[in-house]
Design a protein around this motif. Sequence first.
Motif, mmCIF file in Angstrom:
data_model
loop_
_atom_site.group_PDB
_atom_site.id
_atom_site.type_symbol
_atom_site.label_atom_id
_atom_site.label_comp_id
_atom_site.label_asym_id
_atom_site.label_seq_id
_atom_site.Cartn_x
_atom_site.Cartn_y
_atom_site.Cartn_z
ATOM 1 N N GLY A 46 34.063 47.870 48.175
ATOM 2 C CA GLY A 46 34.871 47.355 47.073
ATOM 3 C C GLY A 46 34.322 47.825 45.749
ATOM 4 N N ALA A 48 32.524 46.622 42.503
ATOM 5 C CA ALA A 48 31.788 45.506 41.912
ATOM 6 C C ALA A 48 31.517 45.703 40.439
ATOM 7 N N PHE A 80 30.369 40.589 53.382
ATOM 8 C CA PHE A 80 30.964 40.008 52.177
ATOM 9 C C PHE A 80 30.449 40.726 50.932
ATOM 10 N N LEU A 81 29.143 40.978 50.884
ATOM 11 C CA LEU A 81 28.565 41.706 49.758
ATOM 12 C C LEU A 81 29.109 43.131 49.684
ATOM 13 N N ARG A 83 31.959 44.227 50.712
ATOM 14 C CA ARG A 83 33.358 44.209 50.253
ATOM 15 C C ARG A 83 33.462 43.993 48.759
ATOM 16 N N ARG A 84 32.423 43.534 48.163
ATOM 17 C CA ARG A 84 32.402 43.346 46.714
ATOM 18 C C ARG A 84 31.662 44.457 45.984
ATOM 19 N N GLY A 85 31.499 45.562 46.672
ATOM 20 C CA GLY A 85 31.035 46.769 46.014
ATOM 21 C C GLY A 85 29.552 47.038 46.075
ATOM 22 N N ALA A 319 30.423 32.779 46.571
ATOM 23 C CA ALA A 319 30.890 33.545 45.421
ATOM 24 C C ALA A 319 29.945 33.385 44.238
ATOM 25 N N VAL A 322 27.040 35.724 44.832
ATOM 26 C CA VAL A 322 27.394 37.111 44.509
ATOM 27 C C VAL A 322 27.364 37.335 43.003
ATOM 28 N N GLU A 323 27.823 36.367 42.246
ATOM 29 C CA GLU A 323 27.803 36.490 40.783
ATOM 30 C C GLU A 323 26.377 36.545 40.259
ATOM 31 N N ALA A 326 25.162 39.985 40.961
ATOM 32 C CA ALA A 326 25.809 40.959 40.087
ATOM 33 C C ALA A 326 25.200 40.936 38.686
#
Length: 330
Positions: A46, A48, A80-81, A83-85, A319, A322-323, A326
């Motif tokens: 993905g 991110a 999951f990670l 898929r978020r780039g 989520a 993940v933030e 990031a």
Amino acid sequence: MPDDVAAARAAAEEESAFSHPPVDPDAIASYGGHPDQVIDFYAPRGEAGPGGPAPLVVLLHGGAWRAPYDRRHVTPFAGFLARRGFAVANVEYRRGAEIAGVTGVTGVTGAAGAAGGVEGARVTQGTGGPAGSGGAGDAGGGPVAGRWPETFDDVAAALDALPALVREALPQADPRRIVLTGHSAGGHLALWAAARHCLPADAPWRTDRPAPLRGVVALAPIADFTVADKLDVCGGAARQLLGGAEEFAERRPYADPALLLPTGIATTLVQGRTDDVVPQAVAESYADAAAKAGEVVGLTLLEDVGHFPLIDPAADACAVVVEEIAQLAW
């Protein structure tokens, strides 16, 4: 909240976290000769952040350092990670005593993993979960936590081998943007791995300089062994990890993240307020120790969140995790 309601909610959180099918990696690489000395790599799927190579998240799984609980149970989180780039390196390491299969552990499902044996076991509701304080995870009659010094040997070796392995197995990753994360016992290992330059001079794992990390995000980590031992976290797992009661005091300076401060590396702890597996007091004690050492450690406390939603792709808490990653990675 009544105890029965809290217990039911905790059970539902655990069931949700372990309801996801395992996610197979894109590549697997060995960093040693033992079957557990492997790293699963997940390519980013993905977007991110800005274009170019993706930040690399190095993931250390939990499970109270006990042998039946391998990296397979965090593969949905790794996916999951991805898929978020993010590029992801899911590290396996030696845990507990050598055992044949998973005898004595109920609720084990899933196909055999890449390394065989215990690899690929996914522990579901009924065992106390990978980091649970009940069932097979208890000190009495269940698997022993950790292997001294092999658990630490492996994490150090994996991190040292990672740059070369990433170049070959995961060219989409940016080795200049690495965030180290881990859940529960894996949170301990993430904090410890980031603090190797703070180890005593005679420690075999000590490095001359800090690891080139953007930061650490430790999820419900067993971050302070004194507090964890007093609270009997995971059935005395911290004491078992270090070899027993006699070795606990002697080996703590080499293993306890709360004694390896300040690190000079950006660190955030994410903790559920209703976590009854690794209680909030453990993370708070580590943050207090950091402050006393002159270092600011972020502590994100999540209301009405227990132990397992932090690695559950279906949970809002995941989520948030993940933030936090990031913010350090980008």
